[in-house]
Design an enzyme around this catalytic site. Structure first.
Site, PDB file in Angstrom:
ATOM      1  CE  LYS A 110      -6.022   4.088  -2.398  1.00 21.46           C
ATOM      2  NZ  LYS A 110      -6.069   4.006  -3.870  1.00 21.46           N
ATOM      3  CE  LYS A 189      -4.264  -4.937   0.526  1.00 20.93           C
ATOM      4  NZ  LYS A 189      -5.053  -4.004  -0.300  1.00 20.93           N
ATOM      5  CE  LYS A 192       4.101  -0.368  -3.816  1.00 25.27           C
ATOM      6  NZ  LYS A 192       3.443  -1.610  -4.274  1.00 25.27           N
TER       7      LYS A 192
END
Length: 321
Positions: A110, A189, A192
């Site tokens: 992330k 994958k 969003k």
């Protein structure tokens, strides 16, 4: 068995959310004691707009209800309405080794995607462990990329139990390998954050356009194709009947079928599959008071269970009277 899972309110849900997790949730509620929630505390790690966060939480609730959530069988709530979980997260953080969190790949991924490396993002697995352990969950339906977090939860529960006694149940990850990772329109994958999604409730024309943009290789129409390496075929497996899927597989292997033809059929099937859910959601959008009532009732039921577990944890670590 006690089943628990949550979903982050970070925008309108997509078919990756549904086939990778939500469909399992809805199937499990017929046989098990299910606890599902909207993870708005977790969503704070990405610093969302406050008003948007509130709206997304309501939107996720509408999505679940439209897709078939049974509020009589299943406890469904908003994470921030059950404050016991954050107190337990602090207690658990005091037995969680730093090295355990430093090994978590999700944090690194992330940050690499551009999220701010804040403490909440780093300590995410501890709060997630509290979510799971406070309800003494047996099964946790997750995507393949979340399997490590369930292992971390088991480790944290083990550290606590070994130190203070057997308070927490060690959960098991529940993953259907065939749909563990749903590919997005770019082949990665579906997420969003990659802007490669196909929305469950977006307009039909938009669904068609997104599907026609799915990335494929440059194999000529007349040549045989490998269905196991095709993003379009991977999505077709989610909505086509076994007989139709077998026909498409033969077409691929025999040659003479273009990817455009497959995409058009995929769009038809995808729109048909979600049509009744879209109609239900449109009705729910006109009844926000009912949505808020569902969340309030769910939180009340969840707190009954959570408060008992928290009281046990507080007692064994020496907190309170």
């Amino acid at each position: 068995m006690r089943v628990l899972s949550g979903i982050q309110p970070s925008g309108r849900l997509h078919i990756g959310n549904y086939f990778g997790a939500m469909r399992q949730h809805l199937q499990l509620q017929a046989e098990h004691d299910c606890f599902y929630f909207v993870c708005d505390y977790h969503a704070l790690t990405s610093s969302p707009d406050p008003q948007q966060l509130k709206q997304y939480a309501l939107s996720a609730t509408m999505d679940y209800l439209a897709l078939g959530l049974d509020t009589e069988r299943t406890v469904f709530w908003r994470q921030s309405d059950v404050p016991e979980v954050t107190e337990l997260a602090w207690i658990l953080s005091c037995v969680t080794p730093m090295g355990l969190l430093q090994r978590c790949t999700s944090y690194k991924d992330k940050v690499a995607q551009g999220l701010s490396p804040n403490h909440g993002l780093f300590a995410y697995p501890v709060l997630q462990a509290a979510d799971i352990l406070i309800f003494k969950s047996n099964l946790v339906p997750v995507g393949a990329d979340q399997k490590q977090h369930i292992e971390v939860t088991r480790d944290i529960a083990g550290y606590f139990n070994n130190t203070y006694g057997e308070i927490f149940t060690l959960p098991e990850a529940y993953i259907l390998e065939s749909v563990a990772v749903v590919p997005g329109i770019d082949g990665r994958k579906m997420s969003k954050s990659y802007d490669n999604t196909i929305g469950i409730f977006e307009p039909e024309k938009s669904v068609q356009k997104r599907i026609m943009r799915i990335v494929t290789d440059s194999t000529p129409v007349e040549d045989p194709k490998d269905p196991d390496k095709c993003n379009v075929f991977a999505l077709l497996k989610l909505v086509a009947s076994p007989d139709e899927l077998a026909e498409w597989e033969n077409k691929y292997r025999n040659g003479g079928t273009g990817y455009g033809e497959t995409k058009k059929r995929l769009a038809e099937l995808m729109i048909e599959y979600f049509k009744p859910f879209r109609q239900k959601r449109a009705e729910l959008e006109n009844n926000i008071d009912y949505i808020k009532e569902v969340l309030a009732n769910g939180a009340e039921r969840a707190r009954v269970v959570a408060s008992k577990t928290l009281a046990q944890a507080r007692k064994v670590v020496g907190l309170g009277a």
